[in-house]
Design a protein around this motif. Structure first.
Motif, PDB file in Angstrom:
ATOM      1  N   GLU A 299       0.916  -0.688   0.115  1.00  0.00           N
ATOM      2  CA  GLU A 299      -0.079  -0.166   0.130  1.00  0.00           C
ATOM      3  C   GLU A 299       1.068   1.515  -0.210  1.00  0.00           C
ATOM      4  N   ALA A 349      -5.088   4.212  -2.095  1.00  0.00           N
ATOM      5  CA  ALA A 349      -6.314   3.820  -1.778  1.00  0.00           C
ATOM      6  C   ALA A 349      -6.492   3.611  -3.413  1.00  0.00           C
ATOM      7  N   HIS A 351     -10.600   2.923  -4.495  1.00  0.00           N
ATOM      8  CA  HIS A 351     -11.350   2.381  -4.671  1.00  0.00           C
ATOM      9  C   HIS A 351     -11.954   3.121  -5.854  1.00  0.00           C
TER      10      HIS A 351
END
Length: 467
Positions: A299, A349, A351
């Motif tokens: 990440e 991230a 999404h």
């Protein structure tokens, strides 16, 4: 005899597309000694062969389409396409494919630039080979950043390699629109360039191996584009498997399909995706499978975290497999820079990754499609609104209908995806991107006031269908 020299730097950046250039510049401005390496043009695909020149072509083609709509709406007009000003503008925008300005900009930020092919030869070491075969072995004290991007992927179709086919790079550089064009691949690149050439008088045929154009997107996007492209005069073949390719001087290209079909055109554009060459990068030196499609990252975009005083290996951009978009590489560059400088901040991230296909109509999408959401086990409800009903009169003047589709997870009560297809679809997408990124509750979105008559008010109509 080729020379070999040694060098040392705090950070070595391999690949200078938008993300690599940004990471190298920011790290140098932070006081680190940075060596940046690229065998190609500094700035990468986007300014020379991708985003910028292709949009010049697309916008020029859109002007022709708009001119042809004058009759019946605002008077009369005769439109005569001419590719020469398009080619001239592309050459000007790319500085005739010269990166001197970009190199000067990079060096001006304090980066040491090496022109050559960078290859990992150890965890701390990048060996750079220049065009004359001379090598510079650069030892990294603190970090190596891998931002090598991707190349056009060419399928192993019998006969194809022996032909003078185009990739997108060749299509961008043409001085005149071809008489006829076969486009192998119904993704964003193939459709954008195919429609642009069609509007300049090229007879275009699109051949897509899957059942749908833009197979990554919602099926409604395929249906809309199939209708509009066909009306433009483009011949579209889906679920079409090419068995072999032949080329004859004077005749051009012939594609032979598995169903016995035979397609002929003067030129062939291969637009079947892109790939990163991990073997060329030397991925085995850091114990990564060099036949993998992408580098494995965590990440924080680390391939190998720093440990025991040894430098860490970071990656960004196409080579991470998170999306071959300029905006993705710039987003990831920020995460990488913060990681190397120890500044913390939020991890990466994905999404709410936005993506736009700049056909007319534009297809803007963010997050998950309905199918992807269901495959993840979410409790899905969708809303679909027609632009013609939401913004009466606007679509007729611009020439295309469209839709807004929303994908909601009813357990969390937020949107997880959305598509804005139609005029200015990429701009309408902005509202959907914010909603998905910030996980704005459906109850809040339903209470929003949407201006009339605008295309984005179709978002409100689609929300009303979710319930």
């Amino acid at each position: 005899m080729a020379a070999v020299r040694a060098d040392t730097a705090d950070v070595v950046v391999v690949g200078l597309g938008p993300g690599g250039e940004e990471a190298a510049g920011r790290l140098a401005e932070a006081g680190l000694d940075v060596v940046a390496v690229d065998e190609g043009l500094v700035g990468g695909e986007c300014p020379y062969y991708g985003c910028i020149p292709s949009k010049i072509m697309v916008r020029s083609a859109d002007l022709l389409a708009e001119g042809r709509r004058i009759t019946g709406h605002a008077g009369t007009a005769m439109v005569h396409p001419d590719w020469r000003p398009v080619a001239r503008t592309v050459r000007e925008a790319t500085a005739d494919w010269d990166d001197k300005i970009a190199v000067d900009r990079l060096v001006g930020r304090g980066v040491r630039f090496l022109r050559g092919t960078g290859r990992l030869t150890a965890r701390e070491e990048v060996t750079v080979a220049d065009a004359d075969g001379n090598e510079t072995v650069v030892h990294a004290r603190q970090a190596v950043v891998l931002a090598v991007g991707s190349e056009p992927a060419v399928p192993p179709i019998p006969g194809l390699a022996r032909t003078p086919y185009w990739t997108s790079r060749d299509a961008i550089r043409v001085d005149e629109a071809p008489r006829s064009l076969l486009v192998l691949g119904g993704g964003s690149i193939g459709l954008e360039l195919g429609q642009a050439f069609c509007r300049f008088g090229t007879a275009v045929t699109v051949v897509e191996g899957t059942q749908r154009l833009l197979p990554r997107e919602e099926p409604e996007a395929h249906e809309l584009l199939l209708k509009v492209l066909t009306e433009d005069g483009i011949e579209v073949h889906t679920s079409a498997r090419v068995e072999s390719v032949d080329y004859q001087e004077g005749t051009g290209f012939t594609l032979y399909g598995e169903r016995g079909d035979r397609l002929v055109a003067a030129r062939l554009l291969v637009a079947t995706g892109r790939r990163s060459d991990l073997a060329k990068l030397g991925a085995l030196a850091i114990e990564v499978d060099d036949e993998a499609p992408a580098l494995p990252v965590d990440e924080r975009l680390r391939v190998v975290p720093p440990a025991s005083g040894r430098p860490g290996i970071w990656a960004l951009g196409d080579v991470t497999g998170k999306g071959a978009y300029t905006h993705m590489s710039m987003y990831q560059a920020d995460v990488v820079v913060r990681g190397i400088l120890g500044e913390g901040g939020p991890p990466a991230a994905y999404h709410a990754v936005p993506r736009v296909t700049f056909t007319e109509p534009e297809i803007g999408a963010v997050g998950l499609t309905e199918r992807e959401a269901r495959e993840r086990g979410l409790v899905v409800r969708t809303g679909l609104a027609d632009l013609a009903a939401s913004a009466r009169g606007l679509t007729q003047q611009i020439g295309n209908d469209g839709f807004v589709k929303l994908v909601a997870d009813m357990l969390s009560g937020v949107l997880v995806g959305g598509t804005a297809a139609g005029p200015y679809g990429g701009e309408v997408l902005g509202a959907l991107s914010v909603a998905v990124h910030a996980r704005v509750p459906l109850s809040v979105l339903r209470g929003q006031i949407w201006a009339y008559p605008t295309f984005h008010r179709a978002i409100g109509d689609a929300l009303g269908q979710i319930g």
